[in-house]
Write a protein that holds these residues in place. Structure first.
Motif, PDB file in Angstrom:
ATOM      1  N   VAL A 217       0.643  -0.875   0.014  1.00 49.12           N
ATOM      2  CA  VAL A 217      -0.161   0.121   0.177  1.00 49.12           C
ATOM      3  C   VAL A 217       0.797   1.141  -0.067  1.00 49.12           C
ATOM      4  O   VAL A 217       1.621   1.331   0.972  1.00 49.12           O
ATOM      5  N   ASN A 218       1.226   1.534  -0.999  1.00 42.55           N
ATOM      6  CA  ASN A 218       1.243   3.078  -0.605  1.00 42.55           C
ATOM      7  C   ASN A 218       0.255   4.635  -0.404  1.00 42.55           C
ATOM      8  O   ASN A 218      -0.472   4.851  -1.562  1.00 42.55           O
ATOM      9  N   CYS A 219       1.303   5.080   0.267  1.00 42.77           N
ATOM     10  CA  CYS A 219       0.436   6.440   0.784  1.00 42.77           C
ATOM     11  C   CYS A 219       1.718   8.213   0.612  1.00 42.77           C
ATOM     12  O   CYS A 219       2.656   7.640   0.277  1.00 42.77           O
ATOM     13  N   ARG A 220       0.427   8.620  -0.015  1.00 45.40           N
ATOM     14  CA  ARG A 220       0.983   9.952   0.005  1.00 45.40           C
ATOM     15  C   ARG A 220       1.028  10.878   0.987  1.00 45.40           C
ATOM     16  O   ARG A 220      -0.516  11.135   1.189  1.00 45.40           O
ATOM     17  N   VAL A 221       1.451  11.314   1.878  1.00 45.24           N
ATOM     18  CA  VAL A 221       1.385  12.023   3.224  1.00 45.24           C
ATOM     19  C   VAL A 221       1.488  12.960   3.114  1.00 45.24           C
ATOM     20  O   VAL A 221       2.018  13.957   2.565  1.00 45.24           O
ATOM     21  N   LEU A 222       0.720  14.054   4.117  1.00 43.91           N
ATOM     22  CA  LEU A 222       0.215  15.122   3.432  1.00 43.91           C
ATOM     23  C   LEU A 222       1.741  15.696   5.049  1.00 43.91           C
ATOM     24  O   LEU A 222       2.096  15.340   6.109  1.00 43.91           O
ATOM     25  N   PRO A 223       2.444  16.762   4.790  1.00 42.42           N
ATOM     26  CA  PRO A 223       3.021  17.640   5.175  1.00 42.42           C
ATOM     27  C   PRO A 223       2.584  17.840   6.658  1.00 42.42           C
ATOM     28  O   PRO A 223       2.567  18.287   6.886  1.00 42.42           O
ATOM     29  N   GLY A 224       3.729  17.530   7.001  1.00 43.59           N
ATOM     30  CA  GLY A 224       3.946  17.705   8.722  1.00 43.59           C
ATOM     31  C   GLY A 224       3.082  16.159   9.694  1.00 43.59           C
ATOM     32  O   GLY A 224       3.091  15.885  10.444  1.00 43.59           O
ATOM     33  N   GLU A 225       2.527  15.233   8.852  1.00 36.25           N
ATOM     34  CA  GLU A 225       1.734  14.358   9.184  1.00 36.25           C
ATOM     35  C   GLU A 225       2.561  13.177   9.568  1.00 36.25           C
ATOM     36  O   GLU A 225       3.422  12.458   8.951  1.00 36.25           O
ATOM     37  N   PRO A 226       2.382  12.657  10.755  1.00 36.01           N
ATOM     38  CA  PRO A 226       3.173  11.870  11.584  1.00 36.01           C
ATOM     39  C   PRO A 226       3.134  10.008  10.805  1.00 36.01           C
ATOM     40  O   PRO A 226       2.139   9.707  10.670  1.00 36.01           O
ATOM     41  N   ILE A 227       4.062   9.964  10.836  1.00 40.69           N
ATOM     42  CA  ILE A 227       3.676   8.757   9.346  1.00 40.69           C
ATOM     43  C   ILE A 227       3.521   7.482  10.166  1.00 40.69           C
ATOM     44  O   ILE A 227       2.721   6.155   9.938  1.00 40.69           O
ATOM     45  N   ASP A 228       3.612   7.278  11.772  1.00 41.43           N
ATOM     46  CA  ASP A 228       3.389   6.492  12.765  1.00 41.43           C
ATOM     47  C   ASP A 228       1.974   6.261  12.885  1.00 41.43           C
ATOM     48  O   ASP A 228       0.614   5.255  12.891  1.00 41.43           O
ATOM     49  N   ALA A 229       0.689   7.755  12.700  1.00 42.38           N
ATOM     50  CA  ALA A 229      -0.081   7.999  12.694  1.00 42.38           C
ATOM     51  C   ALA A 229      -1.092   7.120  11.606  1.00 42.38           C
ATOM     52  O   ALA A 229      -2.069   6.776  11.494  1.00 42.38           O
ATOM     53  N   VAL A 230      -0.211   7.453  10.347  1.00 46.55           N
ATOM     54  CA  VAL A 230      -0.624   7.037   8.995  1.00 46.55           C
ATOM     55  C   VAL A 230      -0.766   5.669   9.640  1.00 46.55           C
ATOM     56  O   VAL A 230      -2.011   5.006   8.864  1.00 46.55           O
TER      57      VAL A 230
ATOM     58  N   PRO B 191       8.795  19.696   5.625  1.00 46.32           N
ATOM     59  CA  PRO B 191       8.309  20.769   5.813  1.00 46.32           C
ATOM     60  C   PRO B 191       7.574  21.923   4.521  1.00 46.32           C
ATOM     61  O   PRO B 191       8.867  21.822   4.010  1.00 46.32           O
ATOM     62  N   PRO B 192       6.665  22.335   4.691  1.00 47.36           N
ATOM     63  CA  PRO B 192       6.308  23.314   3.677  1.00 47.36           C
ATOM     64  C   PRO B 192       7.371  24.851   3.351  1.00 47.36           C
ATOM     65  O   PRO B 192       7.844  24.770   4.433  1.00 47.36           O
ATOM     66  N   SER B 193       7.577  24.829   2.662  1.00 46.47           N
ATOM     67  CA  SER B 193       8.372  26.582   2.302  1.00 46.47           C
ATOM     68  C   SER B 193       6.817  27.561   2.531  1.00 46.47           C
ATOM     69  O   SER B 193       6.552  27.180   2.601  1.00 46.47           O
ATOM     70  N   PRO B 194       8.104  28.267   3.571  1.00 43.90           N
ATOM     71  CA  PRO B 194       7.135  29.712   4.218  1.00 43.90           C
ATOM     72  C   PRO B 194       6.578  30.617   2.821  1.00 43.90           C
ATOM     73  O   PRO B 194       7.368  30.264   1.823  1.00 43.90           O
TER      74      PRO B 194
END
Length: 473
Positions: A344-357, A382-385
């Motif tokens: 299962v391949n996940c594309r995780v939002l920036p800043g979201e903990p991988i363990d929580a996924v 992280p996102p760039s400002p």
């Protein structure tokens, strides 16, 4: 009157035909850009048989012919990887500000001649397009940056900050390659590319089929790719004696439950701005829903659900996504399966903990007999400002070239080398001025192409943008 018309007609026949209007000759700058583009595209830099060191040396030779000295350039080849070379060049300024890094990758995805309509490693100009592997990803930016560095040098341009050009290897392999150029340079030669911020791929423009620019993306974030292995085990046995507890069935049922799961909607500064600014290009419910998910009080759940159902891209921007991509089970055609596995391949939002996924996958699968383990290590960033100086420069440059075309902050659902820079504390922005139409998104696929006028437009856009950000005279 009839005789007069006949005489006139005969005279017209005898007159020489008007010469068709000839296209204007390209300027020396455009001619150089095209030559550099052709040269770098026609160097095979795929992982299997290609060589980015050859491409790096070719681009260094171009820079040297354009006035750069050996002291202003360095070809950096990792030990033990002679085909994975990188080029770093520097246009010096007085150092009033920290440098600006111009990043582009030399490597390309594999391309087999028998699959393509044309030779993928020969630049072909046809019907207003350049066709070749790498014509858009990412040798257009390679050629543009090289040609513009030469143009700056010949003009005697002295920026307030150093301009650093880095042409790198193995972007397409990402973290799986120990010789990924951006990552390797940061680890082993950081001083060569230390910068205030960087411009990179990842933020092109969208245009209509008839070539009208619609919007220009400014990429300031990207999702994180991570894969998980889901696995079931069973004692197995002979296929003539089937049982209810079948490893394949067990995994399939867990995957079916997981397929109905949706991760929660989460927006950040960049994605909220993306929906807010993009709403103007849509009508009716879609436009209203985009504004509703971008509202200050938090996204409207019903609007988010409608957008997700209507557009896979919108769905991916709104939330973390995971999808089954590989399936394997059993060990013989006449035996009950002892194991069954899925990736299962996940594309995780920036800043979201991988363990929580992972925990959410476990919960959605709903079966303690299905183990869930990481199959890859993510490269989070992280996102760039959205720095005002960068955003304003991009907007002003775009307005001068394409009046009325808005600049829209965006988050890539895929990955670029910008993540390595962001993790190292160097803000990175994907922006190119290269506009593609609905049928032009062919990177990594067959018959990759770049509209001719988009290449030339991107060249002028980046020439002006870099001078604005570089300052000086």
């Amino acid at each position: 009157m009839t005789k007069i018309r006949l005489v006139v007609a005969l005279l017209l026949l005898l007159l020489p035909s008007p010469t068709p209007a000839q296209p204007a000759a390209p300027t020396p700058e455009i001619a150089l850009l095209r030559d550099v583009y052709k040269e770098v595209v026609e160097i095979n830099t795929s992982d299997s048989v290609g060589d980015t060191t050859v491409a790096a040396r070719a681009m260094a030779a171009r820079l040297k012919a354009g006035g750069f000295t050996d002291a202003e350039m360095e070809i950096v080849v990792p030990p033990g990887a002679p085909r994975k070379g990188n080029l770093v060049a520097r246009l010096k300024g007085p150092g009033a500000k920290k440098p600006l890094l111009l990043l582009a990758h030399l490597d390309v995805v594999e391309a087999r001649r028998e699959d393509w309509e044309r030779d993928p490693f020969k630049l072909v100009e046809e019907d207003g397009y350049f066709y070749a592997r790498g014509s858009s990803d990412d040798k257009a930016m390679v050629a543009i940056f090289v040609a513009n560095m030469i143009r700056y040098k010949k003009e005697g341009y002295v920026p307030d900050r150093d301009l650093i050009l880095a042409l790198t290897a193995d972007e397409e392999l990402g973290s799986s390659s120990p010789w990924n150029g951006a990552s390797w340079l940061l680890k082993h030669h950081r001083a060569l590319i230390e910068a205030d911020f960087a411009l990179n791929e990842g933020g092109g423009g969208e245009m209509t089929r008839d070539g009208r620019p619609v919007l220009l993306r400014l990429q300031a974030a990207e999702k994180v790719s991570v894969s998980f292995r889901l696995e079931t085990k069973n004692p197995g046995g002979h296929s003539s004696l089937p049982r209810k507890d079948n490893a394949i069935y067990q995994l399939a049922e867990g995957l079916a439950r997981f397929s109905r799961h949706e991760f929660p909607v989460k927006l950040n500064e960049i994605t909220r701005s993306y929906f807010r600014k993009s709403a103007q290009f849509y009508a009716g419910t879609t436009a209203d829903d985009m504004r509703a998910v971008a509202r200050d009080g938090g996204p409207d759940p019903a609007a988010a659900a409608r957008l997700s159902a209507a557009s896979p891209f919108a769905n991916s921007v709104l939330r973390t996504t995971c999808v089954a991509t590989r399936l394997d089970g059993g060990h013989a055609g006449n035996a009950l399966p002892q194991t069954a596995r899925a990736t299962v391949n996940c594309r995780v939002l920036p800043g979201e903990p991988i363990d929580a996924v992972r925990d959410e996958i476990v919960k959605a699968v709903g079966d303690p007999g299905i183990t869930v383990t990481r199959a890859s290590e993510p490269e989070q960033s992280p996102p760039s400002p959205l720095r005002p100086d960068v955003v304003q420069a991009v907007e002003a440059t775009a307005a001068a070239l394409w009046p009325g075309v808005p600049v829209v902050p965006s988050m890539s659902t895929g990955a670029t080398d910008s993540r390595f820079l962001r993790n190292a504390g160097i803000a990175a922005y994907g922006v190119s001025g290269l506009f593609l139409g609905p049928d032009d998104a062919r990177a990594h696929g067959l018959n990759e192409r770049m509209p001719v006028k988009s290449l030339y437009g991107g060249y002028e856009f980046l020439y002006r943008l870099v001078k604005t950000l570089g300052g000086g005279r």
